[in-house]
Design a protein around this motif. Structure first.
Motif, PDB file in Angstrom:
ATOM      1  N   PRO A   9       0.824  -1.214   0.000  1.00  0.00           N
ATOM      2  CA  PRO A   9       0.000   0.000   0.000  1.00  0.00           C
ATOM      3  C   PRO A   9       0.856   1.261   0.000  1.00  0.00           C
ATOM      4  O   PRO A   9       2.058   1.219   0.274  1.00  0.00           O
ATOM      5  N   ASP A  10       0.229   2.377  -0.315  1.00  0.00           N
ATOM      6  CA  ASP A  10       0.873   3.681  -0.194  1.00  0.00           C
ATOM      7  C   ASP A  10       0.702   4.147   1.247  1.00  0.00           C
ATOM      8  O   ASP A  10      -0.385   4.551   1.643  1.00  0.00           O
ATOM      9  N   VAL A  11       1.786   4.086   2.029  1.00  0.00           N
ATOM     10  CA  VAL A  11       1.679   4.437   3.448  1.00  0.00           C
ATOM     11  C   VAL A  11       1.977   5.900   3.708  1.00  0.00           C
ATOM     12  O   VAL A  11       2.024   6.340   4.850  1.00  0.00           O
ATOM     13  N   GLY A  12       2.231   6.655   2.659  1.00  0.00           N
ATOM     14  CA  GLY A  12       2.485   8.086   2.813  1.00  0.00           C
ATOM     15  C   GLY A  12       1.731   8.848   1.752  1.00  0.00           C
ATOM     16  O   GLY A  12       0.817   8.329   1.114  1.00  0.00           O
ATOM     17  N   VAL A  70       4.604   0.526  -5.297  1.00  0.00           N
ATOM     18  CA  VAL A  70       3.299   0.420  -4.636  1.00  0.00           C
ATOM     19  C   VAL A  70       2.338  -0.321  -5.560  1.00  0.00           C
ATOM     20  O   VAL A  70       2.291  -0.071  -6.757  1.00  0.00           O
ATOM     21  N   GLY A  71       1.590  -1.258  -5.006  1.00  0.00           N
ATOM     22  CA  GLY A  71       0.674  -2.061  -5.798  1.00  0.00           C
ATOM     23  C   GLY A  71       1.200  -3.439  -6.128  1.00  0.00           C
ATOM     24  O   GLY A  71       0.467  -4.285  -6.623  1.00  0.00           O
ATOM     25  N   THR A  72       2.500  -3.690  -5.835  1.00  0.00           N
ATOM     26  CA  THR A  72       3.082  -4.999  -6.091  1.00  0.00           C
ATOM     27  C   THR A  72       2.595  -6.007  -5.045  1.00  0.00           C
ATOM     28  O   THR A  72       2.541  -5.699  -3.853  1.00  0.00           O
ATOM     29  N   VAL A  73       2.277  -7.222  -5.497  1.00  0.00           N
ATOM     30  CA  VAL A  73       1.879  -8.273  -4.559  1.00  0.00           C
ATOM     31  C   VAL A  73       3.108  -8.714  -3.772  1.00  0.00           C
ATOM     32  O   VAL A  73       4.087  -9.188  -4.338  1.00  0.00           O
ATOM     33  N   ILE A  74       3.062  -8.541  -2.451  1.00  0.00           N
ATOM     34  CA  ILE A  74       4.225  -8.882  -1.629  1.00  0.00           C
ATOM     35  C   ILE A  74       4.047 -10.192  -0.879  1.00  0.00           C
ATOM     36  O   ILE A  74       5.028 -10.833  -0.503  1.00  0.00           O
ATOM     37  N   ILE A  75       2.787 -10.593  -0.636  1.00  0.00           N
ATOM     38  CA  ILE A  75       2.546 -11.829   0.115  1.00  0.00           C
ATOM     39  C   ILE A  75       1.199 -12.410  -0.313  1.00  0.00           C
ATOM     40  O   ILE A  75       0.280 -11.668  -0.661  1.00  0.00           O
ATOM     41  N   THR A  76       1.118 -13.735  -0.323  1.00  0.00           N
ATOM     42  CA  THR A  76      -0.130 -14.418  -0.656  1.00  0.00           C
ATOM     43  C   THR A  76      -0.565 -15.267   0.533  1.00  0.00           C
ATOM     44  O   THR A  76       0.258 -16.000   1.114  1.00  0.00           O
ATOM     45  N   ILE A  77      -1.830 -15.148   0.898  1.00  0.00           N
ATOM     46  CA  ILE A  77      -2.366 -15.833   2.077  1.00  0.00           C
ATOM     47  C   ILE A  77      -3.588 -16.645   1.669  1.00  0.00           C
ATOM     48  O   ILE A  77      -4.479 -16.135   0.970  1.00  0.00           O
ATOM     49  N   GLU A  78      -3.616 -17.898   2.087  1.00  0.00           N
ATOM     50  CA  GLU A  78      -4.789 -18.741   1.881  1.00  0.00           C
ATOM     51  C   GLU A  78      -5.709 -18.556   3.076  1.00  0.00           C
ATOM     52  O   GLU A  78      -5.337 -18.854   4.210  1.00  0.00           O
ATOM     53  N   ASP A  79      -6.938 -18.061   2.804  1.00  0.00           N
ATOM     54  CA  ASP A  79      -7.797 -17.656   3.914  1.00  0.00           C
ATOM     55  C   ASP A  79      -8.601 -18.789   4.522  1.00  0.00           C
ATOM     56  O   ASP A  79      -9.302 -18.608   5.511  1.00  0.00           O
TER      57      ASP A  79
END
Length: 442
Positions: A9-12, A70-79
């Motif tokens: 995300p854009d944190v700033g 910003v916008g790059t997928v950094i982690i994938t989670i199986e919910d």
């Protein structure tokens, strides 16, 4: 089971990239919503990111030390939630998967991250490339050419640098993303400057530091400020004997118990008082609208050397604080900056800056303005030197103050009167903390 992609995300405000400093989780770990999963460093500060999903980590898509947009997928989670409508045909993209082509409708919005969030309509999308025509005549080694068709791919800081240097970014011949180096080369060619001859060196005798994060932001900010604002600096030497006496006095007050009281606190209070009396000092130049913005609030910044580089954390609405509150905020600000944990919102919207070069043993200097501000005050070290007091030569504690200001909206008279008022308050700071005058100190 559904796979959820978490995008950086854009944190700033308008930040375009960040470096993954450290992962707190690994593939196979079970995470909960709002659990801290990694630490990132942006051009503003280092911050931790919480997970917007609960589930099992299936992939870490970015390595530690890697810088991504910003916008790059950094982690994938199986919910752990069973998907509906299963069929032999390939599944439709998950809600978080974004089409990388030019969107045809309203962009989707990522899950809102606790404490941050993404702005609607700002979901990153990659523009489809236009095929190169291949018909443009080559112009030797010159980088400045005629206007070309199609979009110019460049990040906002690069576009701003081009504008500041008078370079039409559309004339830069480059396939792909235009960089800062491309703009500087174009500026040199535009002004008839020759490239310096290539030099040979032994790479084993040099250390190379990647320009990213805070260092990158500092460099871009200083270049932008130096080339856009006409700087003027004035100096003043001040007898701070009563300031030192005031520091000792305030330390004994009950309101300052547990707080750090130093001459910098008195300087900050003097700057706030003088700014109230000369409000145009607290202004900025709006080039787009051809206006001078005079702010009726004072967000006081303090230049701080930190392990990650130069930062300017800010005390917001400082003009409404009494001395004890100001002391508390200043202590918190300095301690947090030294630990490298200043959040992005504490480095935004500054209107005036103080830089204390005296702690480094320096008498003074000509500081560069913080972009978007009208003035910055440098405070030198306090030295015992001969000084004339009531016609007699005595040794006194003397401090040099240097004020740099933007000459577009602050003229020499205003800057000088402002600095002289600060000096007068430091020579007799009693009115700053509503104490009785202690008389002459000789």
């Amino acid at each position: 089971m559904a796979l959820r992609d978490f995008r950086l995300p854009d944190v700033g405000e308008g930040l375009t990239e960040a470096e993954i400093l450290q992962w707190y989780v690994a593939v196979g770990d079970v995470v909960t919503i709002n659990q801290m999963i990694c630490e990132i460093e942006t051009a503003k500060a280092a911050v931790e990111l919480p997970s917007p999903y609960a589930g099992t980590v299936t992939a870490l898509n970015v390595n530690q030390g890697e810088t991504v947009d910003v916008g790059t997928v950094i982690i994938t989670i199986e919910d752990g939630v069973a998907s509906s409508g299963a069929s032999a045909a390939p599944a439709a993209p998950a809600e978080d998967d974004r089409n990388l082509e030019v969107p045809t409708g309203k962009p989707k919005q990522d899950a809102v991250l606790v404490g941050y969030g993404v702005k609607e309509g700002q979901t990153p999308a990659r523009r489809a490339r236009k095929a190169a025509s291949g018909t443009q005549e080559e112009l030797g080694e010159s980088i400045v050419v005629e206007l070309h068709d199609g979009p110019v791919v460049a990040k906002p800081p690069v576009r701003k640098l081009a504008k500041d240097l008078g370079v039409d970014i559309r004339r830069i011949r480059k396939s792909g993303n235009i960089t800062r180096s491309d703009v500087l080369d174009a500026a040199m060619a535009l002004h008839g400057m020759e490239q310096p001859p290539a030099t040979t060196y032994d790479p084993h005798r040099e250390d190379r530091i990647p320009v990213k994060g805070v260092l990158k932001e500092m460099a871009q900010a200083m270049i932008s400020s130096a080339f856009t604002a006409p700087h003027v600096s004035v100096w003043l030497q001040v007898d701070v004997a009563k300031t030192l006496k005031a520091v000792k006095k305030l330390k004994d007050w009950e309101e300052f118990e547990g707080l750090r009281v130093s001459p910098l606190l008195i300087v900050a209070a003097a700057v706030l008082q003088a700014t109230k009396e000369f409000p145009k000092i607290n202004s900025s130049w709006d080039e787009a609208n051809h206006e001078v913005i005079i702010r009726r609030y004072i967000n006081l910044g303090f230049a701080a050397a930190t392990p990650r580089g130069l930062l300017v954390p800010v005390i917001h609405e400082a003009d409404g604080m009494d001395i004890p509150t100001l002391a508390k905020e200043l202590m918190s600000l300095v301690d947090t900056a030294r630990e490298g944990r200043t959040p992005p919102n504490r480095m935004q919207h500054g209107t005036l800056t103080i830089t204390n070069v005296g702690v480094l043993g320096i008498d003074g200097g000509t500081p560069i303005l913080t972009p978007g501000q009208g003035a910055i005050l440098a405070v030198g070290q306090i030295r015992e030197i001969p000084w004339t007091v009531k016609g007699k030569m005595k040794v006194r504690p003397i401090c040099q103050l240097t004020l740099s200001f933007d000459h577009r909206m602050i003229d020499g008279e205003l800057g000088s009167r402002f600095l002289a008022r600060i000096g007068a308050l430091l020579e007799d700071p009693s009115e700053l903390y509503e104490s009785d005058n202690d008389g002459d100190d000789e």
